[in-house]
Structure formats: structure tokens, C-alpha cells
Design a protein around this motif. Structure first.
Motif, PDB file in Angstrom:
ATOM      1  N   ARG A  86     -10.325   1.250  -5.107  1.00  0.00           N
ATOM      2  CA  ARG A  86     -10.171   0.060  -5.949  1.00  0.00           C
ATOM      3  C   ARG A  86      -8.825  -0.625  -5.697  1.00  0.00           C
ATOM      4  O   ARG A  86      -8.735  -1.859  -5.665  1.00  0.00           O
ATOM      5  CB  ARG A  86     -10.306   0.440  -7.425  1.00  0.00           C
ATOM      6  N   LEU A  87      -7.785   0.187  -5.519  1.00  0.00           N
ATOM      7  CA  LEU A  87      -6.467  -0.389  -5.243  1.00  0.00           C
ATOM      8  C   LEU A  87      -6.428  -1.044  -3.866  1.00  0.00           C
ATOM      9  O   LEU A  87      -5.817  -2.115  -3.692  1.00  0.00           O
ATOM     10  CB  LEU A  87      -5.393   0.696  -5.350  1.00  0.00           C
TER      11      LEU A  87
ATOM     12  N   LEU B 196       1.381   1.753  -0.235  1.00  0.00           N
ATOM     13  CA  LEU B 196       1.646   1.309  -1.598  1.00  0.00           C
ATOM     14  C   LEU B 196       0.638   1.928  -2.560  1.00  0.00           C
ATOM     15  O   LEU B 196       0.996   2.316  -3.681  1.00  0.00           O
ATOM     16  CB  LEU B 196       1.594  -0.212  -1.674  1.00  0.00           C
ATOM     17  N   THR B 197      -0.612   2.030  -2.131  1.00  0.00           N
ATOM     18  CA  THR B 197      -1.639   2.665  -2.956  1.00  0.00           C
ATOM     19  C   THR B 197      -1.282   4.119  -3.238  1.00  0.00           C
ATOM     20  O   THR B 197      -1.336   4.588  -4.384  1.00  0.00           O
ATOM     21  CB  THR B 197      -3.005   2.593  -2.260  1.00  0.00           C
ATOM     22  N   VAL B 198      -0.916   4.829  -2.189  1.00  0.00           N
ATOM     23  CA  VAL B 198      -0.571   6.245  -2.341  1.00  0.00           C
ATOM     24  C   VAL B 198       0.660   6.417  -3.228  1.00  0.00           C
ATOM     25  O   VAL B 198       0.681   7.275  -4.119  1.00  0.00           O
ATOM     26  CB  VAL B 198      -0.338   6.885  -0.946  1.00  0.00           C
ATOM     27  N   LEU B 199       1.681   5.604  -3.027  1.00  0.00           N
ATOM     28  CA  LEU B 199       2.897   5.712  -3.828  1.00  0.00           C
ATOM     29  C   LEU B 199       2.638   5.390  -5.293  1.00  0.00           C
ATOM     30  O   LEU B 199       3.239   5.999  -6.192  1.00  0.00           O
ATOM     31  CB  LEU B 199       3.978   4.780  -3.272  1.00  0.00           C
ATOM     32  N   TYR B 200       1.741   4.458  -5.552  1.00  0.00           N
ATOM     33  CA  TYR B 200       1.417   4.126  -6.948  1.00  0.00           C
ATOM     34  C   TYR B 200       0.724   5.310  -7.629  1.00  0.00           C
ATOM     35  O   TYR B 200       1.039   5.648  -8.779  1.00  0.00           O
ATOM     36  CB  TYR B 200       0.524   2.894  -7.001  1.00  0.00           C
TER      37      TYR B 200
ATOM     38  N   LEU C   7       2.721  -4.229  -8.145  1.00  0.00           N
ATOM     39  CA  LEU C   7       1.317  -4.361  -7.767  1.00  0.00           C
ATOM     40  C   LEU C   7       0.785  -5.725  -8.162  1.00  0.00           C
ATOM     41  O   LEU C   7       0.041  -6.366  -7.414  1.00  0.00           O
ATOM     42  CB  LEU C   7       0.487  -3.258  -8.438  1.00  0.00           C
ATOM     43  N   GLY C   8       1.169  -6.176  -9.381  1.00  0.00           N
ATOM     44  CA  GLY C   8       0.725  -7.496  -9.825  1.00  0.00           C
ATOM     45  C   GLY C   8       1.261  -8.599  -8.938  1.00  0.00           C
ATOM     46  O   GLY C   8       0.533  -9.519  -8.560  1.00  0.00           O
TER      47      GLY C   8
ATOM     48  N   GLY D 216      -8.653  10.854   0.242  1.00  0.00           N
ATOM     49  CA  GLY D 216      -9.256   9.716   0.936  1.00  0.00           C
ATOM     50  C   GLY D 216      -8.262   8.838   1.669  1.00  0.00           C
ATOM     51  O   GLY D 216      -8.658   7.959   2.427  1.00  0.00           O
ATOM     52  N   LEU D 217      -6.964   9.065   1.434  1.00  0.00           N
ATOM     53  CA  LEU D 217      -5.922   8.308   2.118  1.00  0.00           C
ATOM     54  C   LEU D 217      -4.878   9.268   2.664  1.00  0.00           C
ATOM     55  O   LEU D 217      -4.712  10.378   2.145  1.00  0.00           O
ATOM     56  CB  LEU D 217      -5.241   7.311   1.155  1.00  0.00           C
ATOM     57  N   ASP D 218      -4.161   8.836   3.674  1.00  0.00           N
ATOM     58  CA  ASP D 218      -3.126   9.684   4.276  1.00  0.00           C
ATOM     59  C   ASP D 218      -2.127  10.141   3.216  1.00  0.00           C
ATOM     60  O   ASP D 218      -1.484   9.318   2.551  1.00  0.00           O
ATOM     61  CB  ASP D 218      -2.384   8.913   5.365  1.00  0.00           C
ATOM     62  N   GLY D 219      -1.996  11.447   3.058  1.00  0.00           N
ATOM     63  CA  GLY D 219      -0.991  12.014   2.178  1.00  0.00           C
ATOM     64  C   GLY D 219      -1.309  11.979   0.692  1.00  0.00           C
ATOM     65  O   GLY D 219      -0.509  12.471  -0.111  1.00  0.00           O
TER      66      GLY D 219
END
Length: 351
Positions: A288-289, A298-302, A341-342, A166-169
Motif C-alpha cells: 500500500r505504501l 522510505l517504505t521500509v524505514l517508515y 510521507l504526506g 516482501g521488501l529488502d530488509g
């Protein structure tokens, strides 16, 4: 004894094929108009070619066949050779199902029916789960239940990877990490056929990130995610689950826990709302992220970090030298990412 030079050849072939063929596939997609168009659930805001799975499939299968046919893999026991061909042919058939869906938009039930059919076919040639790990009870022989459990596993992982795309990569990255973990384990327990497929798939998916990481130039499409999902799931079967060792059989569930758990949570949430499991919404982990204000990258890396963390735990469980240190390192990285993230959320809420 495991010989390492065939895996180096597979690595080189796979990376060259995926890097050279992906721009060609993208050019064909641009000329034929097979795009993934922006929509309510889509993150991208412009049409992007969705046929990248062709390059991933081509790189993986070609490198496996070239090395497998001209090296000592031909001397494997007939059962292992049959399993190898089951993964190769089954992966290609799953790729075709996804490609047809990319081109003509199949219904969910048609897709599922075709997936069950191919999963049944590879079960016949030996790609089958024979034991089910139950905590406290050990390994339970499946007997006649082997067929439905194998079908559920193969089709389940296929759709879990597809839903993570759903996201790049995102799907390519977590699949590449998972394949690398399986590669290390297969080499450690001397499963050369599974290790060959693992290194070819890992190289193809991670090489594909050259064009698929944000901002993506091309998407893998259902053809790519179906092929990757099936190959990962069947790798787990022929490489790790063909044993009476509880720790080995349980590992695939741990290595692939991120996409599997994401799929199960989304299905349960949809059913609890009285909706179809196939109802499209924004309940996935990456959604959700993003809703917390994180960027795509950042979402993908997490999620990469989560995948690497559980993979390193798998290495530690099986007792691979240095596995505990990898696990500790991955845990530290996960804690670091979680703190970031926090902090990112706090800054976003202040802004």
C-alpha cells in the motif's frame, strides 16, 4: 542478579557468524541455483539467492548454545532449561520447514500442518501460553485451551513475519527491533534465558541487514522468516507471558502489532472477497505504501519507525527507566516520518 558479560559474548559470536557465513551461503546459492525469481508480486527485477535464513539460524543458535552451555545458564531451574531447549529445538525445526519450502515449494496446508506439529511439540516441553489477557477482565486462565491458543500464537507470528518479508530488509529490520525491545524487557524482569536468545536473534537479524538491506544481495527465504517468527513468538511466551502480571502478558501483542495487524487485515480482506487466506495479492502494508509512490527504502524505514514506536510504548508501559522518554522520542520520529510521507505523496502527484 543479571550478569551482562554472557550477553556481550553472545553478541560478538552472533555478529561474527552472520557476517562471515552470509557471503558463503550466498555463494552456495549462486552455485546451486536456489534463487527467488522476479514475478508479478515481487519487487526485485533479477534472481536473488533466498537461503539467507541459514546464516541467521546458524548465528542465533550457535551463540545461544555456546554461551548457554558454558555459563551460569546451566544453573537455571530445570523448567527454564527445558523451555530454553524448547525454543532452540523448535526454532531449528521451523527453520527446516521453511528451508524445505524454499527448496521444494510445499503446499500451504502442508506448511501449516508441519507448523502445528512443531508448535504442539514445544507446548509439551513448556513453551505454552497459560493466561489470555482480556481488557476489562484481566488474565483468564486457559486450562485445556492452552494448546490451541499456543499453536495459533506461534504459527500466527511465524506467518505474520513471513508475509512481511516482501521488501529488502523489511522482515529482518522489524524483527531485529522487536527482539531488541524484548531483550530490554527480559533483562529488566530478570529472565536470563529469554534475554540470551533475544540478543542472539537481534544481532543476527540486524547483522544480516548488511547484505539484505536495499539493494539486497540475498534474501532470508522462508527458512529465515519461519525461524525468526517462531523465535520471537516463543521468546514472548517464555520471557513475558509466563506470569500473572497483565501488563507483561499484553506486551508481546503490542511489540508485534505491526506484522500481526498487517496479517489480520489482509486475511479479512481476502475472505471478504471470497478468496483463500493464502491467496497471494498486493494488500500488505508495504504494498500500500509503495502504491502511494514511496520508494522501497522510505517504505521500509517508515515501517521500522512504526515498529520502534510501539516497542517504546511497551517499554513505557512496563515502567522501564527512561521508557516514557523513549516513547516520546519515537512518537516524534513517527510524526516526522508521517509528515514526510504526506509531502512525498504530494510531490509525486504533482510530478
Amino acid at each position: 542478579m543479571v550478569f551482562f558479560y554472557p550477553y556481550g559474548v553472545a553478541f560478538i559470536l552472533s555478529i561474527l557468524i552472520v557476517l562471515l557465513s552470509t557471503p558463503l551461503v550466498r555463494s552456495i546459492g549462486l552455485n546451486t541455483g536456489y534463487f527467488d525469481h522476479p514475478g508479478e508480486r515481487k519487487i526485485h527485477d533479477q534472481p536473488i539467492v533466498r537461503l539467507g535464513g541459514i546464516a541467521i539460524c546458524l548465528a542465533t543458535l550457535c551463540s545461544c548454545l555456546i554461551v548457554g552451555l558454558f555459563d551460569d545458564f546451566t544453573r537455571l531451574p530445570p523448567v527454564k532449561i527445558l523451555e530454553f531447549w524448547g525454543v532452540i529445538v523448535g526454532g531449528f525445526l521451523f527453520f527446516l520447514i521453511g528451508l524445505i519450502d524454499d527448496l521444494s515449494d510445499l503446499s500451504p496446508f502442508t506448511r501449516l500442518g508441519l507448523q502445528f506439529g512443531v508448535a504442539s511439540l514445544v507446548w509439551v516441553v513448556g513453551v505454552r501460553i497459560e493466561f489470555l489477557p482480556i481488557p476489562g477482565l484481566g488474565l483468564i486462565p486457559l486450562g485445556l485451551l492452552s494448546l490451541p491458543i499456543t499453536i495459533i500464537w506461534l504459527a500466527g507470528v511465524v506467518n505474520a513475519i513471513n508475509w512481511m518479508d516482501g521488501l529488502d530488509g523489511l522482515a529482518a529490520g522489524i524483527s531485529g527491533i522487536s527482539a531488541c525491545i524484548m531483550l530490554v524487557i527480559c533483562l529488566f524482569i530478570n529472565q536470563p534465558a529469554a534475554a540470551l536468545i533475544a540478543i542472539a536473534l537481534a544481532t543476527a537479524t540486524l547483522g544480516f541487514l548488511r547484505y539484505n538491506f536495499n539493494p539486497a544481495q540475498i534474501f532470508m527465504g522462508d527458512g529465515g522468516s519461519y525461524f525468526i517468527g517462531f523465535t520471537l513468538a516463543s521468546l514472548a511466551v517464555i520471557g513475558l507471558m509466563k506470569t500473572s502480571d497483565f501488563s507483561l502478558v499484553i506486551l508481546p501483542f503490542l511489540i508485534l502489532v505491526v506484522p500481526i495487524l498487517d496479517m489480520l487485515v489482509v486475511i479479512i480482506a481476502r475472505l471478504s472477497d471470497g478468496k483463500s487466506p493464502f491467496y497471494a495479492d498486493r494488500r500488505h502494508l508495504h504494498h500500500r505504501l509503495l502504491n502511494r509512490g514511496l520508494s522501497q527504502r522510505l517504505t521500509v524505514l517508515y515501517i521500522y519507525t512504526l515498529t520502534l514506536w510501539v516497542g517504546c510504548l511497551a517499554l513505557a508501559i512496563i515502567g522501564i527507566p527512561g521508557g516514557i522518554f523513549y516513547g516520546v522520542g519515537a512518537t516524534g520520529l513517527l510524526i516526522y516520518m508521517s509528515r514526510n510521507l504526506g509531502e512525498h505523496k504530494q510531490l509525486t502527484s504533482v510530478d
